[in-house]
Design a protein around this motif. Structure first.
Motif, mmCIF file in Angstrom:
data_model
loop_
_atom_site.group_PDB
_atom_site.id
_atom_site.type_symbol
_atom_site.label_atom_id
_atom_site.label_comp_id
_atom_site.label_asym_id
_atom_site.label_seq_id
_atom_site.Cartn_x
_atom_site.Cartn_y
_atom_site.Cartn_z
ATOM 1 N N GLU A 115 46.414 34.054 34.483
ATOM 2 C CA GLU A 115 46.680 35.413 34.030
ATOM 3 C C GLU A 115 45.730 35.693 32.883
ATOM 4 O O GLU A 115 45.614 34.876 31.957
ATOM 5 N N GLY A 116 45.018 36.806 32.919
ATOM 6 C CA GLY A 116 44.060 37.119 31.881
ATOM 7 C C GLY A 116 43.438 38.475 32.119
ATOM 8 O O GLY A 116 43.786 39.172 33.077
ATOM 9 N N PRO A 117 42.502 38.874 31.240
ATOM 10 C CA PRO A 117 41.927 40.223 31.331
ATOM 11 C C PRO A 117 41.105 40.454 32.585
ATOM 12 O O PRO A 117 40.949 41.590 33.008
ATOM 13 N N ASN A 118 40.526 39.408 33.188
ATOM 14 C CA ASN A 118 39.738 39.515 34.420
ATOM 15 C C ASN A 118 38.620 40.548 34.281
ATOM 16 O O ASN A 118 38.394 41.371 35.159
ATOM 17 N N TYR A 164 35.611 33.633 33.654
ATOM 18 C CA TYR A 164 35.626 32.485 34.548
ATOM 19 C C TYR A 164 36.593 31.416 34.053
ATOM 20 O O TYR A 164 36.976 31.384 32.891
ATOM 21 N N ILE A 165 37.014 30.541 34.996
ATOM 22 C CA ILE A 165 37.832 29.365 34.712
ATOM 23 C C ILE A 165 36.908 28.158 34.792
ATOM 24 O O ILE A 165 36.244 27.942 35.813
ATOM 25 N N GLY A 166 36.809 27.365 33.694
ATOM 26 C CA GLY A 166 35.924 26.211 33.664
ATOM 27 C C GLY A 166 36.693 24.922 33.424
ATOM 28 O O GLY A 166 37.782 24.921 32.829
ATOM 29 N N ASN A 200 34.439 32.151 38.935
ATOM 30 C CA ASN A 200 34.722 33.461 38.353
ATOM 31 C C ASN A 200 36.112 33.938 38.739
ATOM 32 O O ASN A 200 36.554 33.743 39.881
ATOM 33 N N THR A 201 36.779 34.580 37.797
ATOM 34 C CA THR A 201 38.114 35.109 38.091
ATOM 35 C C THR A 201 38.053 36.182 39.170
ATOM 36 O O THR A 201 39.045 36.433 39.860
ATOM 37 N N SER A 202 36.882 36.800 39.356
ATOM 38 C CA SER A 202 36.742 37.812 40.404
ATOM 39 C C SER A 202 36.897 37.224 41.803
ATOM 40 O O SER A 202 37.051 37.957 42.775
ATOM 41 N N SER A 203 36.863 35.875 41.912
ATOM 42 C CA SER A 203 36.980 35.248 43.228
ATOM 43 C C SER A 203 38.418 35.171 43.717
ATOM 44 O O SER A 203 38.658 34.746 44.840
ATOM 45 N N GLY A 204 39.397 35.562 42.880
ATOM 46 C CA GLY A 204 40.777 35.638 43.363
ATOM 47 C C GLY A 204 41.754 34.907 42.462
ATOM 48 O O GLY A 204 41.390 34.275 41.476
#
Length: 831
Positions: free
Chosen positions: A320-323, A328-330, A347-351
């Motif tokens: 959960e975050g601003p997206n 990204y999640i690292g 990247n959070t844009s990937s789902g």
């Protein structure tokens, strides 16, 4: 059967000033059913009396017309007639015409309304139809659909409907109600003459227009408190006035609205902030801008992942975050700094959840949500990375270059592979050959071509991490070649051999001291068997025949061979005419695709042969001479490397030609051209513009093979031209003579006008060349549109032409068939 009275009126004079009203059409039912009675009086009589009273008050300056249907024929739905066209001062004529109606035929109710609307030009001006009917439509299958189309096509079309003596017929009432509803009109019923008069008066009265409300352009925005920065993410709005809910759950930020003046309450809900804010405001003046302030958010994020995972595996991570863009999640080792905090990332844009690749190194790691701007960490969780295991099993040794089967176990991640390389090698040298684990176990692995000690390793594709290694020895290979010690250059010899015969191994021949690719000028694959055929190079000298292992092109064995020169000779004349064909005698090896070529004496490369013939065609053979005079060489070429074996000189002399033609000729005519020349195959005479070049040198042409004199078609466009004799080879011009093409005249005798589709007679004079024609098309048309219909001049004079069906201005033209050139024209009006 239906009975109908239809009045098409925008308004009666008693209701509004006549000068502001559009023209009016009264549509009267003249069908046989109008003889039916109401209270003992025929309906036609009632209609005549009611209409007479209405017309007595109708202003003379107001345009009025009359349409009648069903009054001339029995059983015809198309019996509709405009008796009096709309015009001022026609009330007396209309009253007389109405009183003269003798009901007879059917009742096309809907088509009558359509006819009335068309008479009023309803698509260009406001129009109102008042329809009085006593029954169901019998001609048009769908009155509702017709009314809907009239409403959609009209500028401001309205149909008021009065049911006269309908009773309780549900189908008729439904049809009438639908016609009124579809066009925004009224629906009333009447059972007597007085009720019919009252109903007509009511629907003819125009309602008082309501005052237009004052509309205020209003912009609603949700901003961060103390700034003009818009709240990010989805904002939902609810807006209420003092009396109504104006909108609910409407997206937008900003949100542009058109609001009537008044007081409103706006509620904005930010989905990202999970916060709702309210503000009351008044919409007044030219524009209104309303801001609702939200408290500044504090960005945080949350990460959900398993407590442990195997090195190199892929896990799902919830977040959960601003997206925001490129967040990204690292994943990185615990306490890692800078870029090491995200050894792998997604990247959070990937789902959500997203797929995250675990690093190959075991140990404690941290999974973190990073904001792309400043790489700021917003939330994290810890994960333990456990080791990935693998095993390998195969034979201890095998011949260099052979294939072995390797049994393996391991994670089999995407693009994991089994590699073989020298012991103690590092980097990419750890695997000289490899095979992917995705191909299954056991895996087929090719041993390097060089004998020695190797290591076979299971590599995880990520960072090429080794998981398991075993030792392996590649043993020596032997091979043998049996070949003659001498051969003729360019010949094909048999080679006997022994060897491993691995896939794509080959026997090659190259210079004794060559290296690299020069070691094999020619080659044959060992898969062709033993013995095999090998073509010798074209140049004499000392060579080596070598067995090459395809892998790394490793030579296994070589034997020497000497190539001797090959002899050839040419017998040919010392001179010839350009473009002619001569006989060439020759001797030589006649290898596949050897050829005799002719080229300039000082030419090189491909220019050594402008023309050629294959030796396989025998000796002597025919060779075509070039068209340019000068000194040439005729050469025997060995196809391999295009090696020259022998040459003889030849001199090419110019060929003479002449042309005789008239100095001028009419455009499009055919003239006789006397000529002399070589008459080679496909030589031709061409006519083209004086300054033309390339293919433009001949607009028309004729072959010399057709005899002398030649028949040549003159171009259709007047001007200065040149007639040339062209040698087909290279299209070289060897003679020319000028000619002037003069205009050709024609005349047309055409009627000034004629009916659409009529057949007319066109008188003409002109050259009457083959397939000349008279065509008719629209004024200003070009291309094929210039003739919508036509007649050939060969059909006689005058020509007979059928005119187009569409009215308009047309032009009749005389066309020369060549280039479709127009040489005369005249206009005709089709109406």
């Amino acid at each position: 059967m239906q009975r109908l009275i239809a009045l098409s009126l925008t308004m009666f004079a008693t209701m509004a000033s006549a000068q502001n009203q559009p023209n009016t059409v009264l549509v009267m039912d003249g069908s046989g059913s109008m003889w039916g009675q109401v209270d003992g009086v025929a309906k036609i009589t009632i209609a005549q009396e009611v209409v007479g009273k209405l017309l007595s008050d109708f202003p003379a300056e107001q345009g009025l017309g009359l349409t009648v249907y069903g009054h001339r024929e029995r059983g015809e739905c198309t019996d509709i007639e405009t008796v009096v066209a709309p015009a001022p001062g026609t009330a007396v004529d209309i009253a007389a015409a109405v009183n003269g109606i003798k009901p007879l035929g059917k009742t096309p109710m809907t088509d009558a309304v359509i006819a009335a609307a068309q008479a009023l030009r309803y698509t260009e001006e406001k129009a109102t139809v008042i329809l009085v009917s006593d029954g169901v439509e019998t001609c048009n299958p769908d009155p509702c659909a017709a009314a809907r189309l009239l409403e959609e096509a009209g500028i401001d079309f309205t149909a008021h409907v009065i049911g006269f003596d309908v009773g309780s017929d549900p189908e008729a009432l439904a049809q009438m109600q639908c016609i009124a509803d579809e066009t925004g009109g009224q629906f009333l019923t009447a059972d007597t003459a007085d009720q019919l008069t009252a109903a007509l008066t009511q629907v003819a009265a125009a309602p008082e227009p309501e005052p237009e409300p004052v509309v205020v352009p209003t912009t609603l925005t949700a901003v961060i408190e103390g700034t003009d920065v818009l709240v990010s993410g989805l904002v939902l709005w609810e807006l209420t006035s003092n009396t109504d809910t104006v909108l609910s759950d409407t997206e937008g930020n900003p949100l542009d609205l058109q609001l009537p003046e008044g007081s409103y309450t706006a509620i904005a809900y930010s989905v990202a902030l999970e916060t709702e804010m309210t503000r009351q405001f008044v919409a007044i003046g030219e524009t209104a801008t309303v801001q609702i302030a939200f408290p500044e958010p504090q960005e945080t994020a949350r990460v959900l992942a398993p407590a442990e995972a195997v090195a190199g595996s892929t896990i799902q991570v919830g977040w959960e975050g601003p997206n925001e863009k490129e967040d990204y999640i690292g994943i990185g080792a615990v306490d890692a700094k800078n870029a090491d905090q995200w050894r792998n990332w997604a990247n959070t844009s990937s789902g959500n959840p997203l797929e995250l690749l675990i690093p190959p190194t075991p140990g404690p790691h941290t999974i973190t949500y990073f904001k792309r701007d400043g790489r700021e960490p917003l939330g994290q969780t810890e994960i333990m990375v456990t080791p990935a295991a693998a095993t390998l099993q195969t034979v201890a040794e095998a011949p260099a270059g052979s294939e072995i089967m390797v049994d393996w176990t391991g994670p089999n991640y995407t693009e994991d592979y089994i590699g073989i390389g020298k012991v103690d090698a590092d980097g990419a040298n750890q695997w000289e050959n490899w095979t992917y684990t995705r191909d299954g176990s056991p895996a087929k692995l090719t041993i390097p071509a060089e004998p020695g000690d190797y290591a076979i390793t299971y590599f995880m594709r990520q960072e090429r991490t080794p998981l398991a290694t075993i030792a392996f020895t590649a043993t020596d290979l032997t091979a043998n070649i049996i070949a003659p010690t001498e051969a003729v250059a360019g010949s094909t010899i048999e080679i006997g051999w022994t060897g491993p015969n691995y896939t794509e191994d080959y026997i090659g021949i190259g210079r004794a001291n060559a290296d690299g690719a020069a070691q094999w000028e020619n080659w044959t694959y060992t898969r062709e068997g033993t013995p095999l055929d090998l073509v010798m190079p074209a140049e004499p000298g000392d060579y080596l025949i070598t067995y090459f292992q395809r892998q790394d092109r490793t030579p296994l064995v070589s034997v020497p061979i000497t190539l001797t020169a090959v002899d050839a000779s040419i017998t040919a004349p010392t001179e010839a005419f350009v473009g002619s064909t001569i006989e060439i005698g020759w001797t030589g090896p006649n290898y596949a695709e050897d050829y005799i070529g002719i080229g300039r004496a000082d030419a090189d490369g491909a220019n050594q042969w402008e023309n050629w013939t294959y030796t396989r065609d025998g000796s002597p053979l025919d060779l075509v001479m070039p068209v340019e005079p000068g000194d040439y060489l005729i050469t025997y070429f060995q196809r391999q490397d295009r090696s020259s074996l022998t040459s003889v000189p030849i001199s090419l002399k110019p060929v003479e030609s002449s042309l005789q033609a008239p100095t001028n000729a009419p455009a499009g005519s055919t003239i006789d051209v006397a000529w002399t020349g070589p008459n080679y195959s496909e030589d031709y005479l061409g006519i083209g513009r004086t300054d033309a070049n390339g293919a433009s040198q001949w607009e028309n042409w004729t072959y010399t093979r057709d005899g002398a004199p030649a028949k040549l078609l003159v171009p259709a466009t007047p001007g200065d031209y040149v007639i040339r004799y062209f040698v087909r080879q290279d299209r070289s011009a060897i003679a020319e003579t000028p000619i002037t093409v003069t205009p050709v005249e024609a005349t047309l005798i055409v009627p000034a006008k004629a009916a659409p589709g009529a057949t007319v007679k066109i008188g003409w004079t002109g050259p009457d060349y083959a397939e000349d024609y008279i065509g008719v098309g629209p004024v200003g048309a070009d291309g094929a549109a210039q003739w919508q219909s036509w007649a050939y001049t060969r059909s006689g004079n005058p020509a007979t032409i059928t005119l187009p069906d569409a009215p308009g201005d047309y032009v009749v033209q005389y066309f020369i068939r060549q280039d479709r050139e127009s040489i005369a024209s005249a206009t005709i009006k089709v109406e």
